[in-house]
Design an enzyme around this catalytic site. Sequence first.
Site, PDB file in Angstrom:
ATOM      1  N   GLY A 190      24.976 -25.003  10.224  1.00 12.30           N
ATOM      2  CA  GLY A 190      24.054 -26.046   9.703  1.00 12.30           C
ATOM      3  C   GLY A 190      24.734 -27.045   8.982  1.00 12.30           C
ATOM      4  O   GLY A 190      25.657 -26.825   8.030  1.00 12.30           O
ATOM      5  N   TYR A 245      20.705 -32.039  21.607  1.00 14.65           N
ATOM      6  CA  TYR A 245      20.463 -31.556  20.228  1.00 14.65           C
ATOM      7  C   TYR A 245      19.497 -32.508  19.727  1.00 14.65           C
ATOM      8  O   TYR A 245      19.871 -33.510  19.562  1.00 14.65           O
ATOM      9  CB  TYR A 245      21.682 -31.165  19.416  1.00 14.65           C
ATOM     10  CG  TYR A 245      21.342 -30.318  18.378  1.00 14.65           C
ATOM     11  CD1 TYR A 245      21.442 -29.093  18.315  1.00 14.65           C
ATOM     12  CD2 TYR A 245      21.133 -30.916  16.992  1.00 14.65           C
ATOM     13  CE1 TYR A 245      21.260 -28.207  17.122  1.00 14.65           C
ATOM     14  CE2 TYR A 245      20.890 -30.125  15.599  1.00 14.65           C
ATOM     15  CZ  TYR A 245      20.960 -28.825  16.098  1.00 14.65           C
ATOM     16  OH  TYR A 245      20.843 -28.061  14.963  1.00 14.65           O
ATOM     17  N   SER A 246      18.291 -31.933  19.361  1.00 17.01           N
ATOM     18  CA  SER A 246      17.210 -33.116  18.734  1.00 17.01           C
ATOM     19  C   SER A 246      16.599 -32.196  17.477  1.00 17.01           C
ATOM     20  O   SER A 246      15.928 -30.956  17.872  1.00 17.01           O
ATOM     21  CB  SER A 246      16.256 -33.579  19.663  1.00 17.01           C
ATOM     22  OG  SER A 246      15.432 -34.274  19.129  1.00 17.01           O
ATOM     23  N   SER A 267      20.696 -26.319   9.637  1.00  9.42           N
ATOM     24  CA  SER A 267      20.202 -25.996  10.886  1.00  9.42           C
ATOM     25  C   SER A 267      20.247 -24.503  11.257  1.00  9.42           C
ATOM     26  O   SER A 267      19.697 -24.117  12.108  1.00  9.42           O
ATOM     27  CB  SER A 267      20.787 -26.739  12.014  1.00  9.42           C
ATOM     28  OG  SER A 267      20.468 -28.110  11.870  1.00  9.42           O
TER      29      SER A 267
END
Length: 356
Positions: free
Chosen positions: A311, A168-169, A72
Amino acid sequence: MTAGALAPPTAFAAPKQDTVQQGLNALVREGQPAALASVEDGEGRTRTYVAGVGNLATGAKVPRDGQVRIGSNTKTFTAVVVLQLVGEGKVDLEASVDTYLPGLVRGEGIDGGRITVRQLLQHTSGIPEYGDDISDEELPHRYFEPRDLVDIALKHKAEFEPGKKWSYSNTNYVLAGLIIQKVTGRPLAEEIDRRIIKKIGLRHTYFPAPGDKSIREPHPRGYHRTKAGEPLRDFTELDPSVAWAAGQMISTNSDLNRFFGKLLGSDLLLAEAQRTQMRTTVPIEGTRFHYGLGLMSRPLSCGGVYWGHGGDIAGYETRGGVTDAGRAANVAVTSIPMEEAGINGVLKVVDTALCG
């Protein structure tokens, strides 16, 4: 330095068993196959660290500053391109998703005409996550088109009214990637490469091409387990299309330090107005963290905060960022910690490096 290792930009000798090295060693003792770190002192001097083994099957050494999947952290790259387009007058943060992707975002309680670009980047859209519907067995081999991922998410009802909460998506950033492609008329990977990677000289960073399951340069193997107690499985070879604009990229710790340093400490990537927008945050409930536009702030034990992202993708976890004083650190481990203590352990090494 080991044969074939990647040299950091400017290296200087690290004292043996300093606190960062001790932190990486502890992560390995607690079950990580390998841990890597790169620390920059704000004046361009970099120290790199490794611990553990790069390959559980062969016992091979960990390549110094080796490439890893950065998960991420990709979101920050995607957000930077969107904000560059804002600066160019081509995207409006307060415009609806429908302005750029008309009719695409529709579902139970979901209306792209009522969700803004800002809400996508800040995870306040209420659009559900797609990843929970994809099994670990699919991850290594299945190719996903970005719209496949959106379709999976839209089978679920909205999590909340746009702007009412934070959640968070990954779907938010897949949609942001689609907006970039629609506005520029070019592939997302090309725009990230042109606008960021080449512009600031990230020599070991790239967005894998469709179907590319490999990692190009020297790297530690990545391992994954579905739940605590299961044996680790080698997940190094992986089709990262499941993450796309939300998490597909590959880099090194030192390149991530350079990226976040140039992003927050110069005008090379964003003008001050866009950096201010990026650093305008909302609290993440239940934590001391805050989330901006593709950027997180976390408190430091020595005072102040640092800015970065982090991430997770099967095989690798990365955490790190930069302080306002320009000190930078990134840490990578070669499996996603399953227990909270493991997650906090990686963050603790980042804190140690930035407060050192």
